[in-house]
Scaffold this motif. Structure first.
Motif, PDB file in Angstrom:
ATOM      1  N   VAL A   1       0.914  -1.210  -0.002  1.00  0.00           N
ATOM      2  CA  VAL A   1       0.005   0.025  -0.115  1.00  0.00           C
ATOM      3  C   VAL A   1       1.025   1.092  -0.013  1.00  0.00           C
ATOM      4  CG1 VAL A   1      -1.862   1.275   1.131  1.00  0.00           C
ATOM      5  CG2 VAL A   1      -1.695  -1.090   1.036  1.00  0.00           C
TER       6      VAL A   1
ATOM      7  N   ALA B   1       0.863   4.521  -2.370  1.00  0.00           N
ATOM      8  CA  ALA B   1       0.527   5.820  -1.627  1.00  0.00           C
ATOM      9  C   ALA B   1       1.819   6.650  -2.292  1.00  0.00           C
ATOM     10  CB  ALA B   1       0.724   5.804  -0.294  1.00  0.00           C
TER      11      ALA B   1
ATOM     12  N   GLY C   1       0.329  13.257  -7.776  1.00  0.00           N
ATOM     13  CA  GLY C   1      -0.363  14.554  -7.098  1.00  0.00           C
ATOM     14  C   GLY C   1       0.531  15.683  -7.102  1.00  0.00           C
TER      15      GLY C   1
ATOM     16  N   VAL D   1       1.125  17.112 -10.623  1.00  0.00           N
ATOM     17  CA  VAL D   1       0.155  17.703 -11.119  1.00  0.00           C
ATOM     18  C   VAL D   1      -0.178  19.032 -10.586  1.00  0.00           C
ATOM     19  CG1 VAL D   1      -2.454  17.548 -11.474  1.00  0.00           C
ATOM     20  CG2 VAL D   1      -0.802  15.519 -11.981  1.00  0.00           C
TER      21      VAL D   1
ATOM     22  N   VAL E   1      -0.467  26.718 -14.720  1.00  0.00           N
ATOM     23  CA  VAL E   1      -1.729  27.049 -15.588  1.00  0.00           C
ATOM     24  C   VAL E   1      -2.429  28.181 -14.874  1.00  0.00           C
ATOM     25  CG1 VAL E   1      -3.614  25.950 -16.373  1.00  0.00           C
ATOM     26  CG2 VAL E   1      -1.332  24.596 -16.229  1.00  0.00           C
TER      27      VAL E   1
ATOM     28  N   ARG F   1      -3.014  31.677 -16.590  1.00  0.00           N
ATOM     29  CA  ARG F   1      -4.480  32.233 -16.907  1.00  0.00           C
ATOM     30  C   ARG F   1      -4.827  33.520 -16.104  1.00  0.00           C
ATOM     31  NH1 ARG F   1      -7.494  26.406 -16.195  1.00  0.00           N
ATOM     32  NH2 ARG F   1      -7.035  25.710 -18.285  1.00  0.00           N
TER      33      ARG F   1
ATOM     34  N   ILE G   1      -3.553   3.278   3.311  1.00  0.00           N
ATOM     35  CA  ILE G   1      -4.691   3.260   2.346  1.00  0.00           C
ATOM     36  C   ILE G   1      -5.346   4.493   2.670  1.00  0.00           C
ATOM     37  CG2 ILE G   1      -6.802   2.248   2.573  1.00  0.00           C
ATOM     38  CD1 ILE G   1      -5.742  -0.425   3.337  1.00  0.00           C
TER      39      ILE G   1
ATOM     40  N   SER H   1      -3.952   7.482   3.626  1.00  0.00           N
ATOM     41  CA  SER H   1      -2.809   8.491   2.758  1.00  0.00           C
ATOM     42  C   SER H   1      -3.371   8.338   1.324  1.00  0.00           C
ATOM     43  CB  SER H   1      -1.487   7.941   3.238  1.00  0.00           C
ATOM     44  OG  SER H   1      -1.379   8.255   4.452  1.00  0.00           O
ATOM     45  N   THR H   2      -3.385   7.164   0.476  1.00  0.00           N
ATOM     46  CA  THR H   2      -3.728   6.857  -0.512  1.00  0.00           C
ATOM     47  C   THR H   2      -4.864   7.311  -0.976  1.00  0.00           C
ATOM     48  OG1 THR H   2      -2.613   4.816  -0.607  1.00  0.00           O
ATOM     49  CG2 THR H   2      -3.979   4.876  -2.557  1.00  0.00           C
TER      50      THR H   2
ATOM     51  N   SER I   1      -4.474  11.066  -1.370  1.00  0.00           N
ATOM     52  CA  SER I   1      -3.678  11.657  -2.437  1.00  0.00           C
ATOM     53  C   SER I   1      -4.450  11.528  -3.591  1.00  0.00           C
ATOM     54  CB  SER I   1      -2.632  10.583  -2.784  1.00  0.00           C
ATOM     55  OG  SER I   1      -1.575  10.498  -1.673  1.00  0.00           O
ATOM     56  N   VAL I   2      -5.524  10.561  -3.727  1.00  0.00           N
ATOM     57  CA  VAL I   2      -6.335  10.699  -4.998  1.00  0.00           C
ATOM     58  C   VAL I   2      -7.390  11.794  -5.117  1.00  0.00           C
ATOM     59  CG1 VAL I   2      -8.406   9.460  -6.053  1.00  0.00           C
ATOM     60  CG2 VAL I   2      -6.412   7.901  -5.209  1.00  0.00           C
TER      61      VAL I   2
ATOM     62  N   SER J   1      -6.630  14.626  -3.577  1.00  0.00           N
ATOM     63  CA  SER J   1      -5.655  15.831  -3.881  1.00  0.00           C
ATOM     64  C   SER J   1      -5.564  16.055  -5.270  1.00  0.00           C
ATOM     65  CB  SER J   1      -4.519  15.833  -2.999  1.00  0.00           C
ATOM     66  OG  SER J   1      -3.344  16.439  -3.570  1.00  0.00           O
ATOM     67  N   LEU J   2      -5.112  14.703  -6.040  1.00  0.00           N
ATOM     68  CA  LEU J   2      -4.970  14.897  -7.463  1.00  0.00           C
ATOM     69  C   LEU J   2      -5.988  14.891  -8.331  1.00  0.00           C
ATOM     70  CD1 LEU J   2      -2.913  13.633  -9.515  1.00  0.00           C
ATOM     71  CD2 LEU J   2      -3.668  11.396  -9.103  1.00  0.00           C
TER      72      LEU J   2
ATOM     73  N   ALA K   1      -6.337  18.838  -7.963  1.00  0.00           N
ATOM     74  CA  ALA K   1      -5.369  19.373  -8.752  1.00  0.00           C
ATOM     75  C   ALA K   1      -5.831  19.390 -10.396  1.00  0.00           C
ATOM     76  CB  ALA K   1      -4.071  18.882  -8.646  1.00  0.00           C
ATOM     77  N   ILE K   2      -6.188  18.361 -10.702  1.00  0.00           N
ATOM     78  CA  ILE K   2      -6.763  18.310 -12.177  1.00  0.00           C
ATOM     79  C   ILE K   2      -7.969  18.894 -12.461  1.00  0.00           C
ATOM     80  CG2 ILE K   2      -7.651  16.485 -13.842  1.00  0.00           C
ATOM     81  CD1 ILE K   2      -5.971  14.349 -12.340  1.00  0.00           C
TER      82      ILE K   2
ATOM     83  N   THR L   1      -8.559  21.863 -11.218  1.00  0.00           N
ATOM     84  CA  THR L   1      -8.107  23.108 -11.116  1.00  0.00           C
ATOM     85  C   THR L   1      -7.423  23.375 -12.511  1.00  0.00           C
ATOM     86  OG1 THR L   1      -7.340  22.867  -8.652  1.00  0.00           O
ATOM     87  CG2 THR L   1      -6.665  24.658 -10.065  1.00  0.00           C
ATOM     88  N   ILE L   2      -6.929  22.376 -13.206  1.00  0.00           N
ATOM     89  CA  ILE L   2      -6.376  22.714 -14.567  1.00  0.00           C
ATOM     90  C   ILE L   2      -7.378  22.541 -15.412  1.00  0.00           C
ATOM     91  CG2 ILE L   2      -4.923  21.485 -16.163  1.00  0.00           C
ATOM     92  CD1 ILE L   2      -3.006  20.565 -14.017  1.00  0.00           C
ATOM     93  N   LEU L   3      -8.404  21.857 -15.336  1.00  0.00           N
ATOM     94  CA  LEU L   3      -9.419  21.921 -16.358  1.00  0.00           C
ATOM     95  C   LEU L   3     -10.628  22.862 -16.279  1.00  0.00           C
ATOM     96  CD1 LEU L   3      -9.781  17.928 -16.376  1.00  0.00           C
ATOM     97  CD2 LEU L   3      -8.530  19.255 -18.167  1.00  0.00           C
TER      98      LEU L   3
ATOM     99  N   PHE M   1     -10.750  26.245 -14.568  1.00  0.00           N
ATOM    100  CA  PHE M   1     -10.285  27.338 -13.912  1.00  0.00           C
ATOM    101  C   PHE M   1     -11.701  28.350 -14.144  1.00  0.00           C
ATOM    102  CE2 PHE M   1      -7.848  30.403 -11.919  1.00  0.00           C
ATOM    103  CZ  PHE M   1      -8.020  31.412 -12.593  1.00  0.00           C
TER     104      PHE M   1
END
Lengths: 152, 142
Positions: free
Chosen positions: A28, A32, A39, A42, A49, A53, B122, B124-125, B128-129, B131-132, B135-136, B138-140, B142
């Motif tokens: 795991v 992680a 993350g 990105v 980005v 903008r 687990i 933390s994962t 992280s997802v 948070s990811l 972030a995505i 935010t990029i797409l 705005f």
């Protein structure tokens, strides 16, 4: 038998259950670590980005002066984004090394590899702890400064 | 008995270096989790003592009504404190179990420590997802 007793008194054995749990945690942790690094990368891209903008929006509104005034704050944001990315890479390295070495150690019954993996995990949490101490110091300094200014 | 001795000769033992590393993991995770508990407690204390004033100040800057904004902020703070609380608790549990296992030289308790550590990773994962995804988005968008 005596040896067995002395042996079990002073050592802890890697039994099947312990090895299974260690490997589970390492598996795991590997996921992680990868997700955390992705993350952070990105987020780093998202910073640029968003900034480009914002600058384009300010240019369109004819607020170039305002944009240049914000250069200092953008610079400090850039520094913090770079520091965050560097730290994320460090954290990724130690966590993924822990996962890789521990898994390999358990699979090959190699106690040295498991020990090396655990040392990487200890370093990983040590880094987080030291960062936490630094954040706390800055936090208390900020409170002290605010209290000093407020007291005048 | 012969079998027992053979088994003890060929079984893997946790050496001093590995025990020291586990001890270090336990100490640092304890420090981080206790600091986390104190931090979360301070956040709750600040909201309990100065919540009204904070809501008023923020509502002055917002177009939303004071009561609806206060509700939204309160829910966000409670969810954040709960999520971080679970995260910190899992870390604290791992720390306690690892220390117990080392102190009692018991591999079952040590295994429980690594199980708790797995739960922490687990969680933390999942963080992280999230948070990811943020972030995505935010990029797409705005």
């Amino acid at each position: 038998m005596e040896y067995q007793n002395e042996h079990s008194l002073f050592d802890i054995q890697y039994d099947d259950n312990l090895k299974q749990q260690m490997k589970g945690a390492a598996n795991v942790a590997a996921i992680a670590a990868i997700l955390s690094l992705v993350g952070s990368v990105v987020s780093f891209i998202s910073f640029f980005v968003t900034r480009s903008r914002q600058e384009a929006m300010l240019r369109n509104m004819g607020m170039e002066g305002f944009s240049s005034q914000n250069a200092a704050s953008t610079g400090s944001n850039l520094v913090s984004a770079v520091i965050s990315l560097v730290l994320a890479i460090f954290m990724f390295y130690f966590l993924s090394q822990y996962a890789r070495l521990t898994k390999a150690g358990v699979d090959n019954n190699d106690t040295m590899q498991i020990g090396d993996g655990l040392a990487k995990l200890a370093t990983y949490f040590k880094i987080i702890g030291v960062l936490l101490i630094i954040v706390m110091v800055f936090f208390f300094l900020a409170i002290l400064i605010v209290a000093t200014i407020g007291g005048r | 008995m012969e079998q027992e001795q053979n088994s003890s000769l060929f079984d893997m033992n946790i050496d001093a270096g590995a025990q020291s590393s586990i001890n270090s993991v336990s100490k640092w995770t304890r420090f981080i989790s206790i600091t986390g508990f104190v931090g979360l407690g301070l956040i709750l204390l600040v909201f309990a003592l100065a919540g009204q004033a904070i809501f008023k100040q923020i509502s002055l800057l917002s177009e939303l009504g004071s009561s609806s904004l206060a509700g939204v902020i309160l829910i966000i703070v409670i969810v954040m404190v709960l999520v971080l609380g679970v995260w910190v608790f899992l870390m604290f549990k791992a720390s306690t179990q690892l220390k117990k296992g080392l102190d009692s030289k018991n591999s079952t308790e040590l295994a429980e420590g690594f199980r708790a550590l797995r739960s922490f990773f687990i969680f933390s994962t999942v963080m992280s997802v999230l948070s990811l995804l943020y972030a995505i988005s935010t990029i797409l968008n705005f």
